[in-house]
Design a protein around this motif. Sequence first.
Motif, PDB file in Angstrom:
ATOM      1  N   ASP A 128      18.499  62.347  85.346  1.00  0.00           N
ATOM      2  CA  ASP A 128      17.860  62.674  84.070  1.00  0.00           C
ATOM      3  C   ASP A 128      18.437  63.965  83.484  1.00  0.00           C
ATOM      4  N   CYS A 154      20.437  64.092  79.952  1.00  0.00           N
ATOM      5  CA  CYS A 154      19.875  64.924  78.888  1.00  0.00           C
ATOM      6  C   CYS A 154      20.929  65.884  78.335  1.00  0.00           C
ATOM      7  N   ALA A 184      23.207  63.916  76.075  1.00  0.00           N
ATOM      8  CA  ALA A 184      22.567  63.607  74.795  1.00  0.00           C
ATOM      9  C   ALA A 184      22.522  64.840  73.892  1.00  0.00           C
ATOM     10  N   GLU A 185      22.186  65.995  74.465  1.00  0.00           N
ATOM     11  CA  GLU A 185      22.091  67.210  73.663  1.00  0.00           C
ATOM     12  C   GLU A 185      23.466  67.710  73.216  1.00  0.00           C
ATOM     13  N   CYS A 226      16.645  67.230  73.051  1.00  0.00           N
ATOM     14  CA  CYS A 226      16.386  65.792  73.202  1.00  0.00           C
ATOM     15  C   CYS A 226      15.418  65.573  74.358  1.00  0.00           C
ATOM     16  N   VAL A 227      14.705  64.461  74.305  1.00  0.00           N
ATOM     17  CA  VAL A 227      13.794  64.094  75.383  1.00  0.00           C
ATOM     18  C   VAL A 227      14.055  62.655  75.797  1.00  0.00           C
ATOM     19  N   THR A 228      13.744  62.337  77.059  1.00  0.00           N
ATOM     20  CA  THR A 228      13.922  60.985  77.579  1.00  0.00           C
ATOM     21  C   THR A 228      12.872  60.064  76.968  1.00  0.00           C
ATOM     22  N   SER A 267      17.948  58.048  67.759  1.00  0.00           N
ATOM     23  CA  SER A 267      17.977  57.797  69.201  1.00  0.00           C
ATOM     24  C   SER A 267      19.392  57.457  69.632  1.00  0.00           C
ATOM     25  N   THR A 273      17.574  55.991  77.228  1.00  0.00           N
ATOM     26  CA  THR A 273      17.472  56.229  75.787  1.00  0.00           C
ATOM     27  C   THR A 273      16.858  57.600  75.563  1.00  0.00           C
ATOM     28  N   PHE A 274      17.522  58.420  74.759  1.00  0.00           N
ATOM     29  CA  PHE A 274      17.029  59.748  74.415  1.00  0.00           C
ATOM     30  C   PHE A 274      16.780  59.819  72.911  1.00  0.00           C
ATOM     31  N   THR A 303      15.904  62.600  69.612  1.00  0.00           N
ATOM     32  CA  THR A 303      15.966  64.001  69.203  1.00  0.00           C
ATOM     33  C   THR A 303      14.576  64.487  68.813  1.00  0.00           C
TER      34      THR A 303
END
Length: 591
Positions: free
Chosen positions: A57, A61, A64-65, A72-74, A105, A131-132, A134
């Motif tokens: 995770d 993360c 994604a960021e 970003c969050v899961t 997303s 999937t993350f 914002t």
Amino acid sequence: MSSRGSGDVEEEEEEEEEEEEAENINPTEVKMSQIVMPCHSNHRQELSVGQLLKWMDSTACLSAERHAQSPCVTASMDDIHFGHTIRVGQVVNIKAKVNRAFNTSMEVGIQVSCEDLFLDRHWRVCHAYATFVTQRTSTGNKVILKPIVPHTQKEQVEHSVAAERRRVRMVHDDIIKALLSDASIQQDKAVAAERTKVESVELVLPPHANHQVNTFGGQIMAWMVNVAIIAASRLCQAHPTLRTIDMFTFRGPSQVGDRLLLRAIVNNAFKNSMEVGVRAEAYQKDGPNRHINSAFMTFEVLDDHGKLCMLPQIRPEPLEGERRFQEAIARKKIRLDRKYIISRKQGEVPLSVPWDPRNQVYLSYNNVTALKMLAARNSWCLSSEKDKVRLYTLEQKSMLSFKVESEVDVPAQRAFALLAELSNRSSWDKHYQKCELIHQVDDDDFLYYVVTPSGEGILQDFILLASRRKPCGSGDPYVIALRSVSLPTHPPTEGYNRGEVLCAGFTILETKNDTSLVSYYNQASAEVVPYISTDIAGLSSSFYHTFCSCSQYLSKNRLQCTSEEQTDQYQATDRDSPTCENGAALIGTQL
């Protein structure tokens, strides 16, 4: 979908992918390497799954960021199957990169491998998709993500197939409901589910939170795995092994200071496996409980020789327990569908998978994904060209594929509408003697009965699943995918040879000035090879004439426009709109 023969093709593809990745570094790629210490392990000196989930995770993360350039969050995690265990002293290598960005997303692909430093060995552990989303800015505005530009063949495949995976996520709950059965519940010699109940509370402290002061999704998953192991152990009275975590979605955030209430219970026990359901709720001292997440985990028990042990049956609690019991059966069916239909190792299954309303979503996914993967291959060789109609071939070990493509003076959406009407194909393709619609599954999937002539004077027939897709984003083609399925209502009949289509179909890409590039693909089965071998050898041009007939058919009907196409024209300017993001068109899918 092709049977792919053996593992040789897969090994060849992996080598090509590694060479491509060495030359092209994805800007969103993040790598993490961790040596497994005793504090990371369980009683068997193996890396605990909870710790691995936290590392996965965190890596995802950061990827994604890096792309979003904002917090970003899961949001969710797809099914994870753990193929191997990792022992103390070995190294865990995790690699994550963004496969595709939608509106707010993005899908992040995560690969986990293990390395033994002393034996110089490497092996894969698992592969997951997360999937993350914002987080909104300080002014409350959404962060709109910039699109991902794939560079390598593997990135192109993942980018294209990400849209298909999202379709499956959106109908996951509907599939569960459709699969609920009335299976009888055995009462004799069954263990009461209440005996496996576990309840635990965790206080969220700063070390459990990320840089946004939200509880790490991986930390929540680790706590959920912990209580699930206890519940499973109470049923089997042994040390269980976690094999699979089903797809799950985070329903809301948790912050430092929250109390997390974790509840686990064995939902159902099968012959050699059991499903444990876990629910996580967050609350403050005086506030109400907030449902954060629910997850379903499959455990097995191995004896001293590594063989699966028999498990006792479970007697569920009344009402809610019985519902969970039945849903566990449905989820097992879904896991089998995912393994034997979606799996890329298609040699495990017959070419014509039996069609059933309950496995339709996965057959459609497999159908479109197979065509997208074939189209993304970068080793096509030009075999012949005549009047701008090009014939390409692709040879991989014992598998032969071909592609015919040409530009047509027809708008892409019109060409898609015409070619998607498979019933009209016999009017321009002499290889289609008869094509009848058997059943319209939904707006995107259709079942056809096709009859074609054979060189031996015997007719061949096919049962085809046709799956069509409109572009989800700019640069995406229209897709019409075809594959064989079997139907009990249409068994093989005397006088016909039942043929099989492994993977075939059209992609239609909008070019310029109301023109489009139409490409036809086919992974050649034994029934198709005789038709194309003379073309490839240059002894015939039957496919050239067929494609010319196709072009003439499209040009003749280019000006007719249906109401559906007019709607498409209105929506074409907003392919990545919230409508596409939320998948509103999928709500009416018949399962």
